[in-house]
Design a protein around this motif. Structure first.
Motif, PDB file in Angstrom:
ATOM      1  N   THR A  73       0.756  -1.092  -0.051  1.00  0.00           N
ATOM      2  CA  THR A  73      -0.051  -0.129   0.179  1.00  0.00           C
ATOM      3  C   THR A  73       0.962   1.307  -0.110  1.00  0.00           C
ATOM      4  N   LYS A  77       2.483  -1.250   3.527  1.00  0.00           N
ATOM      5  CA  LYS A  77       2.041  -2.435   4.279  1.00  0.00           C
ATOM      6  C   LYS A  77       1.508  -3.411   3.006  1.00  0.00           C
ATOM      7  N   THR A  79      -0.312  -5.944   1.015  1.00  0.00           N
ATOM      8  CA  THR A  79      -1.973  -6.233   0.832  1.00  0.00           C
ATOM      9  C   THR A  79      -2.427  -6.940  -0.155  1.00  0.00           C
ATOM     10  N   ARG A  80      -3.555  -7.707  -0.167  1.00  0.00           N
ATOM     11  CA  ARG A  80      -4.045  -8.651  -1.425  1.00  0.00           C
ATOM     12  C   ARG A  80      -4.744  -7.495  -2.097  1.00  0.00           C
ATOM     13  N   SER A  95      -7.262  -2.069  -1.803  1.00  0.00           N
ATOM     14  CA  SER A  95      -6.353  -2.984  -0.682  1.00  0.00           C
ATOM     15  C   SER A  95      -7.432  -3.534   0.015  1.00  0.00           C
ATOM     16  N   LYS A  96      -7.426  -5.143  -0.069  1.00  0.00           N
ATOM     17  CA  LYS A  96      -8.649  -5.590   0.808  1.00  0.00           C
ATOM     18  C   LYS A  96      -8.470  -5.648   2.205  1.00  0.00           C
ATOM     19  N   LYS A  97      -7.210  -5.187   2.761  1.00  0.00           N
ATOM     20  CA  LYS A  97      -7.054  -5.272   4.109  1.00  0.00           C
ATOM     21  C   LYS A  97      -6.963  -4.061   4.766  1.00  0.00           C
ATOM     22  N   TYR A  98      -6.640  -2.922   4.229  1.00  0.00           N
ATOM     23  CA  TYR A  98      -6.339  -1.861   4.789  1.00  0.00           C
ATOM     24  C   TYR A  98      -7.335  -0.552   4.218  1.00  0.00           C
TER      25      TYR A  98
END
Length: 103
Positions: A73, A77, A79-80, A95-98
């Motif tokens: 990102t 970080k 990410t997927r 970003s799926k996670k953030y």
């Protein structure tokens, strides 16, 4: 649309360079491997040509399989990636996670 683009920062997930990060310089002709700055270095023996008068052994980057790379990102970080349509109606990487846009 690709999950990884030229200029992206990525982290290597597998192989001898696992855990290292770098910037994507380009892709192979078939599009299955990425060339990452200062990672997966190889020694190439070249003969002298008009453009390279000296010849000799040149160190350069080799390709890394795309499945072994994970984009970072903007905050750095890993990410997927998924794709969503933003407010302007454009398809962008997300970003799926953030919950951040990558584009």
């Amino acid at each position: 649309m690709k999950r990884i683009k030229k200029g992206d920062s990525v982290r290597v997930l597998a192989g001898k360079e696992r855990g290292k990060e770098g910037k994507v310089l380009g892709f192979s002709h078939d599009g299955k491997r990425a060339i990452v700055e200062h990672l997966n270095m190889i020694k190439r023996h070249t003969r002298p040509t008009q453009s390279n008068q000296a010849g000799g052994i040149i160190e350069r980057e080799a390709g890394i399989e795309l499945s072994n790379l994970q984009p970072l990102t903007p905050s750095g970080k890993p990410t997927r990636v998924s794709f969503v349509v933003n407010d302007e109606g454009k398809k962008v990487r997300y970003s799926k996670k953030y919950d951040e846009y990558l584009d």
